[in-house]
Design a protein around this motif. Structure first.
Motif, PDB file in Angstrom:
ATOM      1  N   ARG A   1       0.822  -1.221   0.000  1.00  0.00           N
ATOM      2  CA  ARG A   1       0.000   0.000   0.000  1.00  0.00           C
ATOM      3  C   ARG A   1       0.853   1.268   0.000  1.00  0.00           C
ATOM      4  N   ALA A   2       1.922   1.247  -0.789  1.00  0.00           N
ATOM      5  CA  ALA A   2       2.824   2.398  -0.868  1.00  0.00           C
ATOM      6  C   ALA A   2       2.083   3.641  -1.339  1.00  0.00           C
ATOM      7  N   GLU A   3       2.510   4.776  -0.829  1.00  0.00           N
ATOM      8  CA  GLU A   3       1.871   6.052  -1.184  1.00  0.00           C
ATOM      9  C   GLU A   3       2.040   6.356  -2.662  1.00  0.00           C
ATOM     10  N   LYS A   4       3.262   6.165  -3.183  1.00  0.00           N
ATOM     11  CA  LYS A   4       3.561   6.474  -4.581  1.00  0.00           C
ATOM     12  C   LYS A   4       4.620   5.507  -5.086  1.00  0.00           C
ATOM     13  N   VAL A   5       4.470   5.080  -6.336  1.00  0.00           N
ATOM     14  CA  VAL A   5       5.418   4.158  -6.946  1.00  0.00           C
ATOM     15  C   VAL A   5       5.792   4.684  -8.326  1.00  0.00           C
ATOM     16  N   VAL A   6       7.080   4.778  -8.586  1.00  0.00           N
ATOM     17  CA  VAL A   6       7.575   5.168  -9.911  1.00  0.00           C
ATOM     18  C   VAL A   6       8.538   4.090 -10.376  1.00  0.00           C
ATOM     19  N   GLY A   7       8.237   3.479 -11.517  1.00  0.00           N
ATOM     20  CA  GLY A   7       9.080   2.424 -12.052  1.00  0.00           C
ATOM     21  C   GLY A   7       9.892   2.898 -13.241  1.00  0.00           C
ATOM     22  N   PHE A   8      11.050   2.265 -13.433  1.00  0.00           N
ATOM     23  CA  PHE A   8      11.923   2.580 -14.566  1.00  0.00           C
ATOM     24  C   PHE A   8      12.386   1.290 -15.219  1.00  0.00           C
ATOM     25  N   THR A   9      12.367   1.278 -16.544  1.00  0.00           N
ATOM     26  CA  THR A   9      12.875   0.145 -17.299  1.00  0.00           C
ATOM     27  C   THR A   9      13.536   0.663 -18.566  1.00  0.00           C
ATOM     28  N   SER A  10      14.548  -0.031 -19.037  1.00  0.00           N
ATOM     29  CA  SER A  10      15.281   0.434 -20.215  1.00  0.00           C
ATOM     30  C   SER A  10      14.562   0.133 -21.522  1.00  0.00           C
ATOM     31  N   LEU A  11      13.510  -0.688 -21.458  1.00  0.00           N
ATOM     32  CA  LEU A  11      12.814  -1.103 -22.674  1.00  0.00           C
ATOM     33  C   LEU A  11      11.484  -0.368 -22.826  1.00  0.00           C
ATOM     34  N   HIS A  12      11.311   0.270 -23.976  1.00  0.00           N
ATOM     35  CA  HIS A  12      10.087   1.027 -24.231  1.00  0.00           C
ATOM     36  C   HIS A  12       8.854   0.133 -24.204  1.00  0.00           C
ATOM     37  N   ALA A  13       8.969  -1.083 -24.756  1.00  0.00           N
ATOM     38  CA  ALA A  13       7.822  -1.995 -24.783  1.00  0.00           C
ATOM     39  C   ALA A  13       7.377  -2.353 -23.368  1.00  0.00           C
TER      40      ALA A  13
END
Length: 264
Positions: free
Chosen positions: A65-77
């Motif tokens: 139940r995190a307040e905010k989550v930002v993910g990063f990945t090197s692949l556009h797909a």
């Protein structure tokens, strides 16, 4: 190809137990092991570096139940898949989002996020380089922020032959050789970056050989169907068996904390 659960797109080495029923279950268990180690919770703003197709982002929001989550990945797909997944699950972009970015550059770009936790599940050894990502993580984290990741370590005092084999494996696996260290070197680098309370837990016995067994089991059932692409996974299973049987490589959970410099 390893994940045969049509409802998820998990893809890591997994954390296995005798009761594990599927690849997706093992992958989720590995992510939860990291989340539990860094004590994720409802007040956390989480940056997930190397989040794949977004299943871990859902886990941080639903389970912790995190307040905010930002993910990063090197692949556009992967980014597109993750964004669609988050939208389908009803999360607004202010609650959970995914963006294209490499290990270090993405964190520098998002310094304003001031995450309370930065996590990376089965991706850190691919970063070019891991040290750059650690430095960016330290800069980006809020005071007392936590770092939690899984990683690969070399056994100390490897023979010349083993090092040569590992260099070849790293070359074909897109793992920079500069990222491969033994535990003493690894912990020293994290501390040199500025992190405190560095802890390393070896979970190799619940990763390498169980995953190798899973791949071999699926090969017996479906190998002839999948063809040449599956043969690469069978080769990977042999590497996993080598690691698991000899201890040449160790799979670890790493946690650390950024000190509150204003309080010192």
């Amino acid at each position: 190809m390893l994940n045969m659960d049509l409802n998820t797109l998990w893809n890591n080495m997994g954390l296995w137990s005798p009761s594990t029923k599927s690849f997706a279950e093992a992958c989720s268990a590995l992510a939860r092991a990291v989340g539990d180690k860094v004590k994720l919770g409802p007040t956390d703003r989480i940056a997930d570096v190397g989040c794949g197709n977004g299943d871990s982002l859902l886990l941080w929001k639903r389970y912790y139940r995190a307040e905010k989550v930002v993910g990063f990945t090197s692949l556009h797909a992967h980014t597109q898949t993750a964004q669609a997944l988050l939208k389908t699950e009803g999360f607004s972009e202010s609650e959970a989002s995914c963006h294209v970015g490499d290990g270090a550059g993405c964190l520098r770009t998002w310094e304003g996020l001031a995450p309370t936790a930065i996590v990376s599940i089965d991706a850190a050894y691919h970063f070019n380089t891991r040290n750059d990502c650690l430095a960016s993580a330290f800069t980006t984290l809020a005071p007392n922020g936590r770092l939690g990741l899984t990683d690969l370590l070399l056994a100390p005092n490897l023979t010349f032959k083993d090092k040569m084999f590992m260099r070849i494996i790293c070359l074909f696996s897109h793992v920079p050789w500069a990222n491969m260290h033994d535990q003493v070197e690894y912990e020293a680098q994290i501390r040199l970056t500025g992190f405190h309370d560095v802890q390393v837990e070896d979970i190799s016995s619940r990763v390498f050989l169980p995953l190798a067994s899973y791949i071999k089991e699926k090969d017996r059932k479906f190998g002839s169907v999948f063809g040449s692409e599956w043969s690469g996974l069978v080769m990977f299973a042999r590497v996993l068996e080598w690691w698991g049987q000899t201890g040449t490589v160790r799979f670890v959970i790493v946690t650390a904390r950024k000190p509150d410099l204003d309080a010192t």
